[in-house]
Design a protein around this motif. Structure first.
Motif, PDB file in Angstrom:
ATOM      1  N   LEU A  32      -1.286   7.530 -26.726  1.00 17.19           N
ATOM      2  CA  LEU A  32      -2.194   8.671 -26.601  1.00 17.19           C
ATOM      3  C   LEU A  32      -1.445   9.960 -26.257  1.00 17.19           C
ATOM      4  O   LEU A  32      -2.054  11.022 -26.147  1.00 17.19           O
ATOM      5  N   GLY A  33      -0.122   9.855 -26.082  1.00 19.56           N
ATOM      6  CA  GLY A  33       0.674  11.047 -25.865  1.00 19.56           C
ATOM      7  C   GLY A  33       1.039  11.344 -24.426  1.00 19.56           C
ATOM      8  O   GLY A  33       1.637  12.377 -24.136  1.00 19.56           O
ATOM      9  N   PHE A  34       0.701  10.455 -23.494  1.00 19.56           N
ATOM     10  CA  PHE A  34       1.101  10.659 -22.108  1.00 19.56           C
ATOM     11  C   PHE A  34       2.612  10.469 -22.003  1.00 19.56           C
ATOM     12  O   PHE A  34       3.179   9.613 -22.675  1.00 19.56           O
ATOM     13  N   LYS A  35       3.250  11.289 -21.144  1.00 24.76           N
ATOM     14  CA  LYS A  35       4.701  11.243 -21.008  1.00 24.76           C
ATOM     15  C   LYS A  35       5.089  11.261 -19.531  1.00 24.76           C
ATOM     16  O   LYS A  35       4.395  11.842 -18.709  1.00 24.76           O
ATOM     17  N   PRO A  36       6.243  10.644 -19.207  1.00 26.85           N
ATOM     18  CA  PRO A  36       6.726  10.681 -17.826  1.00 26.85           C
ATOM     19  C   PRO A  36       6.857  12.121 -17.328  1.00 26.85           C
ATOM     20  O   PRO A  36       7.274  13.011 -18.072  1.00 26.85           O
ATOM     21  N   GLY A  37       6.468  12.319 -16.073  1.00 25.58           N
ATOM     22  CA  GLY A  37       6.596  13.623 -15.451  1.00 25.58           C
ATOM     23  C   GLY A  37       5.395  14.536 -15.608  1.00 25.58           C
ATOM     24  O   GLY A  37       5.322  15.578 -14.956  1.00 25.58           O
ATOM     25  N   GLN A  38       4.454  14.175 -16.472  1.00 22.22           N
ATOM     26  CA  GLN A  38       3.267  15.020 -16.631  1.00 22.22           C
ATOM     27  C   GLN A  38       2.378  14.933 -15.395  1.00 22.22           C
ATOM     28  O   GLN A  38       2.281  13.884 -14.757  1.00 22.22           O
ATOM     29  N   LEU A  39       1.713  16.048 -15.082  1.00 21.97           N
ATOM     30  CA  LEU A  39       0.684  16.042 -14.053  1.00 21.97           C
ATOM     31  C   LEU A  39      -0.653  15.839 -14.753  1.00 21.97           C
ATOM     32  O   LEU A  39      -0.985  16.562 -15.703  1.00 21.97           O
ATOM     33  N   VAL A  40      -1.397  14.849 -14.296  1.00 21.88           N
ATOM     34  CA  VAL A  40      -2.677  14.496 -14.912  1.00 21.88           C
ATOM     35  C   VAL A  40      -3.775  14.632 -13.863  1.00 21.88           C
ATOM     36  O   VAL A  40      -3.707  14.022 -12.797  1.00 21.88           O
ATOM     37  N   GLN A  41      -4.774  15.456 -14.184  1.00 20.44           N
ATOM     38  CA  GLN A  41      -5.915  15.638 -13.293  1.00 20.44           C
ATOM     39  C   GLN A  41      -7.097  14.856 -13.852  1.00 20.44           C
ATOM     40  O   GLN A  41      -7.279  14.779 -15.068  1.00 20.44           O
ATOM     41  N   GLU A  42      -7.888  14.305 -12.960  1.00 22.44           N
ATOM     42  CA  GLU A  42      -9.001  13.438 -13.355  1.00 22.44           C
ATOM     43  C   GLU A  42     -10.323  14.010 -12.861  1.00 22.44           C
ATOM     44  O   GLU A  42     -10.448  14.400 -11.706  1.00 22.44           O
ATOM     45  N   PHE A  43     -11.299  14.040 -13.753  1.00 21.88           N
ATOM     46  CA  PHE A  43     -12.656  14.465 -13.431  1.00 21.88           C
ATOM     47  C   PHE A  43     -13.623  13.339 -13.784  1.00 21.88           C
ATOM     48  O   PHE A  43     -13.408  12.610 -14.742  1.00 21.88           O
ATOM     49  N   GLY A  44     -14.699  13.224 -13.018  1.00 20.05           N
ATOM     50  CA  GLY A  44     -15.765  12.280 -13.350  1.00 20.05           C
ATOM     51  C   GLY A  44     -15.510  10.848 -12.947  1.00 20.05           C
ATOM     52  O   GLY A  44     -16.189   9.945 -13.427  1.00 20.05           O
ATOM     53  N   TRP A  45     -14.548  10.631 -12.022  1.00 16.62           N
ATOM     54  CA  TRP A  45     -14.268   9.265 -11.593  1.00 16.62           C
ATOM     55  C   TRP A  45     -15.476   8.673 -10.868  1.00 16.62           C
ATOM     56  O   TRP A  45     -16.166   9.339 -10.111  1.00 16.62           O
ATOM     57  N   ASP A  46     -15.739   7.420 -11.137  1.00 20.46           N
ATOM     58  CA  ASP A  46     -16.652   6.597 -10.340  1.00 20.46           C
ATOM     59  C   ASP A  46     -16.244   5.148 -10.541  1.00 20.46           C
ATOM     60  O   ASP A  46     -15.259   4.868 -11.238  1.00 20.46           O
ATOM     61  N   GLU A  47     -16.970   4.229  -9.936  1.00 26.29           N
ATOM     62  CA  GLU A  47     -16.585   2.820  -9.988  1.00 26.29           C
ATOM     63  C   GLU A  47     -16.707   2.206 -11.385  1.00 26.29           C
ATOM     64  O   GLU A  47     -16.212   1.109 -11.615  1.00 26.29           O
ATOM     65  N   GLN A  48     -17.304   2.902 -12.335  1.00 22.24           N
ATOM     66  CA  GLN A  48     -17.479   2.365 -13.679  1.00 22.24           C
ATOM     67  C   GLN A  48     -16.333   2.703 -14.630  1.00 22.24           C
ATOM     68  O   GLN A  48     -16.282   2.187 -15.732  1.00 22.24           O
ATOM     69  N   VAL A  49     -15.410   3.577 -14.223  1.00 23.32           N
ATOM     70  CA  VAL A  49     -14.317   3.944 -15.122  1.00 23.32           C
ATOM     71  C   VAL A  49     -13.366   2.769 -15.302  1.00 23.32           C
ATOM     72  O   VAL A  49     -13.437   1.775 -14.572  1.00 23.32           O
ATOM     73  N   ASP A  50     -12.467   2.869 -16.249  1.00 19.36           N
ATOM     74  CA  ASP A  50     -11.525   1.802 -16.561  1.00 19.36           C
ATOM     75  C   ASP A  50     -10.289   1.934 -15.663  1.00 19.36           C
ATOM     76  O   ASP A  50      -9.400   2.740 -15.935  1.00 19.36           O
ATOM     77  N   ASP A  51     -10.246   1.134 -14.603  1.00 17.79           N
ATOM     78  CA  ASP A  51      -9.131   1.215 -13.659  1.00 17.79           C
ATOM     79  C   ASP A  51      -7.807   0.802 -14.289  1.00 17.79           C
ATOM     80  O   ASP A  51      -6.753   1.343 -13.927  1.00 17.79           O
ATOM     81  N   ASP A  52      -7.816  -0.147 -15.224  1.00 19.03           N
ATOM     82  CA  ASP A  52      -6.569  -0.538 -15.893  1.00 19.03           C
ATOM     83  C   ASP A  52      -5.986   0.641 -16.665  1.00 19.03           C
ATOM     84  O   ASP A  52      -4.772   0.858 -16.657  1.00 19.03           O
ATOM     85  N   PHE A  53      -6.841   1.412 -17.316  1.00 15.23           N
ATOM     86  CA  PHE A  53      -6.394   2.605 -18.046  1.00 15.23           C
ATOM     87  C   PHE A  53      -5.798   3.613 -17.069  1.00 15.23           C
ATOM     88  O   PHE A  53      -4.719   4.164 -17.302  1.00 15.23           O
ATOM     89  N   ARG A  54      -6.486   3.853 -15.969  1.00 12.04           N
ATOM     90  CA  ARG A  54      -6.009   4.807 -14.955  1.00 12.04           C
ATOM     91  C   ARG A  54      -4.640   4.403 -14.419  1.00 12.04           C
ATOM     92  O   ARG A  54      -3.726   5.219 -14.297  1.00 12.04           O
ATOM     93  N   VAL A  55      -4.481   3.117 -14.068  1.00 15.50           N
ATOM     94  CA  VAL A  55      -3.222   2.611 -13.533  1.00 15.50           C
ATOM     95  C   VAL A  55      -2.112   2.769 -14.577  1.00 15.50           C
ATOM     96  O   VAL A  55      -0.987   3.162 -14.249  1.00 15.50           O
ATOM     97  N   ALA A  56      -2.428   2.484 -15.834  1.00 23.91           N
ATOM     98  CA  ALA A  56      -1.425   2.619 -16.894  1.00 23.91           C
ATOM     99  C   ALA A  56      -0.972   4.073 -17.036  1.00 23.91           C
ATOM    100  O   ALA A  56       0.215   4.337 -17.237  1.00 23.91           O
ATOM    101  N   VAL A  57      -1.906   5.024 -16.923  1.00 28.44           N
ATOM    102  CA  VAL A  57      -1.539   6.438 -16.975  1.00 28.44           C
ATOM    103  C   VAL A  57      -0.622   6.770 -15.797  1.00 28.44           C
ATOM    104  O   VAL A  57       0.433   7.399 -15.976  1.00 28.44           O
ATOM    105  N   GLU A  58      -1.003   6.349 -14.598  1.00 29.68           N
ATOM    106  CA  GLU A  58      -0.190   6.625 -13.411  1.00 29.68           C
ATOM    107  C   GLU A  58       1.217   6.036 -13.539  1.00 29.68           C
ATOM    108  O   GLU A  58       2.205   6.691 -13.197  1.00 29.68           O
ATOM    109  N   GLU A  59       1.295   4.816 -14.050  1.00 32.33           N
ATOM    110  CA  GLU A  59       2.604   4.176 -14.205  1.00 32.33           C
ATOM    111  C   GLU A  59       3.460   4.923 -15.221  1.00 32.33           C
ATOM    112  O   GLU A  59       4.658   5.115 -15.008  1.00 32.33           O
TER     113      GLU A  59
END
Length: 142
Positions: free
Chosen positions: A17-44
């Motif tokens: 999806l184009g995410f790269k090391p070192g990028q700052l990523v801001q998140e809006f609309g988080w709640d318990e229904q979002v995909d935590d595996d996706f979020r963790v993968a972005v953070e990693e």
């Protein structure tokens, strides 16, 4: 709700999806229904935690989780670009068709230009979430 149970596969999908090391990523609309595996993968992949809605840092990428009934989509997108760097990307993440909270593509296509964005592509972000990639017009958003 994640696409896989394999963290390496999730990270590879996020990289596509184009995410790269070192990028700052801001998140809006988080709640318990979002995909935590996706979020963790972005953070990693980017090497840092996601910035929350209240952060003042300039973000390279914004993740905007949005479900039908979350309020006005244009307002959500305008909020999402507040701290977006020039040339930054917004990934609008919405439930896939047939899932609760699904947002029709026509609604996204109508909201994007009103918010000063251009929807460039749509992808399957994970098992339950679709992603729409949005950019600011080349002439600038102001």
């Amino acid at each position: 709700m994640g696409a896989t149970t394999d963290p390496a596969a999730d990270t590879a999908a996020v990289a596509k999806l184009g995410f790269k090391p070192g990028q700052l990523v801001q998140e809006f609309g988080w709640d318990e229904q979002v995909d935590d595996d996706f979020r963790v993968a972005v953070e990693e992949l980017v090497g840092s935690e996601l910035l929350d809605e209240d952060a003042d840092d300039v973000a390279d990428v914004v993740l905007c989780w949005y479900r039908e009934g979350d309020g006005d989509l244009v307002d959500a997108l305008v909020d999402a670009i507040t701290n977006l760097a020039d040339g930054g990307i917004v990934w609008l993440l919405t439930p896939k068709k047939g899932r609760p909270g699904h947002v029709p593509a026509a609604e996204i296509d109508e909201a994007a230009p009103t918010a000063g964005l251009h929807a460039t592509s749509s992808v399957s972000a994970s098992a339950n979430w679709a992603g729409t990639r949005m950019t600011t017009p080349k002439s600038g958003r102001r």
